[in-house]
Design a protein around this motif. Structure first.
Motif, PDB file in Angstrom:
ATOM      1  N   ALA A  90       0.690  -1.559  -0.332  1.00  0.00           N
ATOM      2  CA  ALA A  90      -0.037  -0.315   0.165  1.00  0.00           C
ATOM      3  C   ALA A  90       0.719   1.274  -0.071  1.00  0.00           C
ATOM      4  N   GLY A  91       0.154   2.330  -0.803  1.00  0.00           N
ATOM      5  CA  GLY A  91       1.794   3.330  -0.794  1.00  0.00           C
ATOM      6  C   GLY A  91       1.986   3.686  -1.825  1.00  0.00           C
ATOM      7  N   SER A  92       3.076   4.506  -2.207  1.00  0.00           N
ATOM      8  CA  SER A  92       3.000   4.865  -3.476  1.00  0.00           C
ATOM      9  C   SER A  92       3.722   3.698  -4.586  1.00  0.00           C
ATOM     10  N   PHE A  93       3.700   2.358  -4.122  1.00  0.00           N
ATOM     11  CA  PHE A  93       3.733   1.525  -5.011  1.00  0.00           C
ATOM     12  C   PHE A  93       3.087   0.249  -4.728  1.00  0.00           C
ATOM     13  N   ASP A  94       2.330  -0.325  -6.189  1.00  0.00           N
ATOM     14  CA  ASP A  94       1.636  -1.287  -5.925  1.00  0.00           C
ATOM     15  C   ASP A  94       2.527  -3.201  -5.661  1.00  0.00           C
ATOM     16  N   VAL A  95       3.943  -3.220  -6.352  1.00  0.00           N
ATOM     17  CA  VAL A  95       4.529  -4.085  -5.852  1.00  0.00           C
ATOM     18  C   VAL A  95       5.839  -3.333  -5.421  1.00  0.00           C
ATOM     19  N   ILE A  96       6.621  -4.219  -4.594  1.00  0.00           N
ATOM     20  CA  ILE A  96       8.165  -3.313  -4.820  1.00  0.00           C
ATOM     21  C   ILE A  96       8.519  -5.309  -4.716  1.00  0.00           C
ATOM     22  N   VAL A  97      10.006  -5.499  -5.695  1.00  0.00           N
ATOM     23  CA  VAL A  97      10.566  -6.523  -5.443  1.00  0.00           C
ATOM     24  C   VAL A  97      11.936  -5.902  -5.323  1.00  0.00           C
ATOM     25  N   GLU A  98      13.045  -7.503  -4.781  1.00  0.00           N
ATOM     26  CA  GLU A  98      14.040  -6.698  -4.732  1.00  0.00           C
ATOM     27  C   GLU A  98      14.553  -8.157  -5.877  1.00  0.00           C
ATOM     28  N   VAL A  99      16.084  -7.486  -6.194  1.00  0.00           N
ATOM     29  CA  VAL A  99      16.362  -7.738  -7.129  1.00  0.00           C
ATOM     30  C   VAL A  99      18.532  -8.346  -6.428  1.00  0.00           C
ATOM     31  N   VAL A 100      19.146  -8.737  -7.131  1.00  0.00           N
ATOM     32  CA  VAL A 100      20.542  -8.866  -6.719  1.00  0.00           C
ATOM     33  C   VAL A 100      21.128  -9.554  -8.405  1.00  0.00           C
ATOM     34  N   CYS A 101      22.028  -8.725  -8.368  1.00  0.00           N
ATOM     35  CA  CYS A 101      22.832  -8.556 -10.195  1.00  0.00           C
ATOM     36  C   CYS A 101      24.170  -8.953  -9.624  1.00  0.00           C
ATOM     37  N   GLU A 102      24.630  -9.011 -10.777  1.00  0.00           N
ATOM     38  CA  GLU A 102      26.044  -9.252 -12.020  1.00  0.00           C
ATOM     39  C   GLU A 102      26.560  -7.720 -11.755  1.00  0.00           C
ATOM     40  N   GLY A 103      25.597  -6.777 -11.806  1.00  0.00           N
ATOM     41  CA  GLY A 103      26.384  -5.423 -11.809  1.00  0.00           C
ATOM     42  C   GLY A 103      25.238  -4.528 -12.202  1.00  0.00           C
ATOM     43  N   ASP A 104      25.505  -3.227 -13.540  1.00  0.00           N
ATOM     44  CA  ASP A 104      24.213  -2.569 -13.410  1.00  0.00           C
ATOM     45  C   ASP A 104      23.689  -2.577 -15.249  1.00  0.00           C
ATOM     46  N   GLY A 105      24.443  -3.106 -15.900  1.00  0.00           N
ATOM     47  CA  GLY A 105      24.338  -4.039 -17.072  1.00  0.00           C
ATOM     48  C   GLY A 105      23.201  -4.780 -16.593  1.00  0.00           C
ATOM     49  N   HIS A 106      23.023  -5.726 -16.041  1.00  0.00           N
ATOM     50  CA  HIS A 106      22.158  -7.120 -15.666  1.00  0.00           C
ATOM     51  C   HIS A 106      21.254  -6.404 -14.755  1.00  0.00           C
ATOM     52  N   LEU A 107      21.388  -5.595 -13.921  1.00  0.00           N
ATOM     53  CA  LEU A 107      20.091  -4.350 -13.202  1.00  0.00           C
ATOM     54  C   LEU A 107      19.415  -3.916 -14.204  1.00  0.00           C
ATOM     55  N   LEU A 108      19.989  -3.601 -15.216  1.00  0.00           N
ATOM     56  CA  LEU A 108      18.998  -2.585 -16.493  1.00  0.00           C
ATOM     57  C   LEU A 108      18.447  -3.703 -17.424  1.00  0.00           C
ATOM     58  N   GLU A 109      19.121  -5.517 -17.095  1.00  0.00           N
ATOM     59  CA  GLU A 109      18.552  -5.457 -17.937  1.00  0.00           C
ATOM     60  C   GLU A 109      17.242  -7.001 -17.372  1.00  0.00           C
ATOM     61  N   ILE A 110      16.810  -6.328 -16.170  1.00  0.00           N
ATOM     62  CA  ILE A 110      15.873  -6.920 -15.249  1.00  0.00           C
ATOM     63  C   ILE A 110      14.348  -5.955 -15.371  1.00  0.00           C
ATOM     64  N   LEU A 111      15.125  -4.315 -15.203  1.00  0.00           N
ATOM     65  CA  LEU A 111      14.418  -3.072 -15.621  1.00  0.00           C
ATOM     66  C   LEU A 111      13.579  -3.207 -16.686  1.00  0.00           C
ATOM     67  N   SER A 112      14.565  -4.001 -18.082  1.00  0.00           N
ATOM     68  CA  SER A 112      12.832  -4.175 -19.330  1.00  0.00           C
ATOM     69  C   SER A 112      12.782  -5.576 -19.399  1.00  0.00           C
ATOM     70  N   LYS A 113      12.997  -6.373 -18.589  1.00  0.00           N
ATOM     71  CA  LYS A 113      11.608  -7.319 -18.685  1.00  0.00           C
ATOM     72  C   LYS A 113      10.965  -7.419 -17.339  1.00  0.00           C
ATOM     73  N   ILE A 114      10.910  -5.934 -16.225  1.00  0.00           N
ATOM     74  CA  ILE A 114       9.856  -6.082 -15.163  1.00  0.00           C
ATOM     75  C   ILE A 114       8.760  -5.441 -16.165  1.00  0.00           C
ATOM     76  N   ARG A 115       9.669  -3.814 -17.407  1.00  0.00           N
ATOM     77  CA  ARG A 115       8.926  -3.185 -17.899  1.00  0.00           C
ATOM     78  C   ARG A 115       8.042  -3.522 -18.962  1.00  0.00           C
ATOM     79  N   ALA A 116       8.403  -4.515 -19.480  1.00  0.00           N
ATOM     80  CA  ALA A 116       8.026  -5.058 -20.152  1.00  0.00           C
ATOM     81  C   ALA A 116       6.615  -6.298 -20.120  1.00  0.00           C
TER      82      ALA A 116
END
Length: 163
Positions: free
Chosen positions: A112-138
């Motif tokens: 409840a609040g500003s976001f509907d869902v919150i997720v936590e990720v553990v990544c190999e680096g910033d590029g990997h984080l960007l890939e995950i964000l792309s999956k989420i946004r898709a």
């Protein structure tokens, strides 16, 4: 003979499990060292090894606890961790299910609040984080995301279970 573990539900139809003090003490011992021998736990809490073994088994069967290995992402080559707030429309449960199906997402919670869902990720680096964000946004129902990149982990505790 030792009494059986005091693990009972406060409301049999649904509700929290109610623990007696001995079960809480056993959990606290295992939170300090998940590999502690039952005999050592028994000595610390005043029970026999067999009684501790029985209580631990019942606690696990009741879904109160699991005994797992917790790894340190940094030592395993995952230097980037983040929480991602997700705003979406439509059925939140189906969005949460789609997010949970993404391998790199370790934690999904409807909020409840500003976001509907919150997720936590553990990544190999910033590029990997960007890939995950792309999956989420898709995901079609996802409208926006906001990332909270971890700079330093100050505290991580699992001890709330015996308060």
């Amino acid at each position: 003979m030792t009494s059986p573990p005091r693990v009972r539900r406060s409301n049999p139809a649904q509700g929290p499990v109610v623990l007696d003090e001995l079960s809480k003490q056993i959990i606290e011992q295992l939170q300090g060292d998940g590999r502690m021998p039952y005999a050592a736990i028994g000595k610390a809490v005043g029970l026999s090894e067999a009684a501790v073994r029985q209580r631990v088994q019942r606690l696990q069967e009741a879904g109160v606890m699991q005994i797992v290995a917790v790894t340190d992402p940094l030592t395993l080559g995952f230097p980037r961790q983040a929480m991602i707030g997700v705003n979406c429309e439509g059925d939140l449960d189906s969005v949460a299910d789609e997010l949970a199906a993404i391998d790199e997402i370790d934690y999904v919670v409807l909020t409840a609040g500003s976001f509907d869902v919150i997720v936590e990720v553990v990544c190999e680096g910033d590029g990997h984080l960007l890939e995950i964000l792309s999956k989420i946004r898709a995901i079609p129902a996802v409208r926006a995301t906001e990332s909270f990149v971890y700079l330093k982990l100050r505290k991580q505790s699992y001890s709330w279970g015996t308060r």
